[in-house]
Design a protein around this motif. Structure first.
Motif: not given
Length: 404
Positions: A392-396
């Motif tokens: 997800t955008k939380a890690v990428c």
């Protein structure tokens, strides 16, 4: 035997014509002998055929056979010389198209086979304990600042300087598996533990021990096993861009970087190989420096990969040969990397940049390029287990910083 009454028609000397039977009429020429005499008497030609062979009447001859097609011409030479249609069979449009397609397929295969011999092989597999085999394939892509193959004039034009050896301007990990292709940039200023050299910038690993030490450093830090190693130098990078006729870049601000030999206006524009290289190397005009540079590098690589995959590359023989030869001329790969694996790498590179995959920077805590340990380990866990569909955008994120 009583004498036959003379036929009154014989009086004129024409009895031979009418025959002895008053009611029958014979076909002229049906008899093998004709009585002489009389005005207008016809003398038959001598029978044809070998001596002593009985002459055949027309009724005894076999019926004439008429060919379905016109007889062959009597002009010279060979079995097919007289058959006009036979030569044209090989010139039918279907046959011509088939032959052209086969020849083109042979060309598409022959060029990479020939170029494969120009690729330098290196041993990038470190010794000692390594992570176990993992699902999917993880590539390590290194863009080195090697000046090999560049003339003195080219080094001046590209503003590469005259430094010897190899250092890493670009470090990326790309995972190809059951989920979306994932491309992760590793900023070269990242501080990590390098075996035998303590904690220092990650690009020092390449300078200290080449591909082996860089692979070992990344595997120890991320827990991800590196399967294949791919390295390209400055010369190959520039030549590939020029081979595809240039690429489009979209800088968000005007750039003037003397060290990279770069002067660009803001906005999307088509650039040549030298300009694309300067754009991928520039960092001094950005507040975030290395964080912005890795984004520019991914942008240029994605543009190159997209241009290489376009139909015009495969339909234009000069462009196709140029792309293959320029890509392999400055390429170094791990000794275990085969043609299929390298082709898969090139094909999937554009997928990661084209919206069908993930492209991001390793999670960091701040602009000083300190890794965010929690988020980074989560990202690498998805890669190790081939569960990139859960990223997800939380890690990428593109710059590695937490999403706002």
């Amino acid at each position: 035997m009583p004498e036959r009454d003379p036929n009154p028609r014989d009086e004129a000397g024409y009895g031979w014509l009418y025959g002895p039977d008053d009611d029958a009429t014979q076909v002229v020429g049906a008899s093998s002998s004709y009585p002489p005499g009389g005005p207008g008497a016809y003398s038959a030609p001598p029978p044809q055929g070998p001596p002593n062979e009985p002459h055949q009447r027309p009724s005894d001859l076999p019926p004439m056979q008429y060919p379905d097609a016109a007889p062959p011409s009597q002009g010279g030479g060979g079995r097919g010389a007289g058959t006009r249609g036979g030569g044209r069979r090989w010139l039918r449009p279907g046959r011509i198209i088939t032959l052209l397609l086969v020849a083109w397929l042979v060309f598409l295969i022959a060029v990479p086979v020939w170029a494969w011999g120009n690729i330098e092989k290196v041993d990038a597999s470190p010794g000692g304990e390594r992570p176990a085999d993992q699902p999917g394939t993880t590539y390590l892509l290194v863009g080195s600042d090697s000046r090999e193959g560049l003339t003195k004039e080219q080094r001046k034009e590209l503003a590469t300087g005259d430094a010897e050896g190899r250092r890493t301007d670009t470090i990326m990990m790309m995972h190809v598996g059951s989920g979306p292709t994932t491309l992760v940039s590793i900023p070269r200023d990242s501080i990590v533990p390098i075996p035998g050299h303590g904690r220092t910038k990650i690009n020092a690993a390449f300078a200290y021990g080449g591909p082996k030490l860089l692979v070992e450093t990344l595997e120890n830090t991320t827990g991800v096993r590196i399967d294949d190693y791919v390295e390209i130098g400055f010369g190959g990078f520039v030549n590939m861009v020029d081979a595809v006729g240039g690429v489009e870049i979209c800088p968000k601000k005007a750039i003037k970087d003397k060290d990279a030999g770069l002067k660009l206006a803001k906005g999307c524009q088509e650039v040549d190989g030298a300009t694309a290289l300067g754009y991928a190397r520039s960092r001094h005009t950005y507040a975030t420096q290395d964080l912005q540079r890795v984004q520019s590098q991914r942008e240029v690589l994605g543009a190159i990969a997209g241009a290489v995959k376009s139909p015009s590359t495969f339909l234009n023989p000069f462009r196709y040969a140029g792309v293959v030869s320029s890509a392999t001329g400055s390429l170094r790969i791990g000794g275990n990397v085969g043609p299929l694996s390298l082709g898969r790498f090139a094909w999937n590179l554009s997928g990661a940049m084209g919206g069908s995959g993930h492209n991001c920077t390793v999670p960091i805590a701040d602009a000083s390029v300190r890794w965010d340990k929690e988020r980074a380990l989560q990202l690498f866990e998805y890669i190790k287990t081939d569960k990139t569909d859960k990223i997800t955008k939380a890690v990428c994120t593109k710059d590695g910083l937490p999403a706002s």
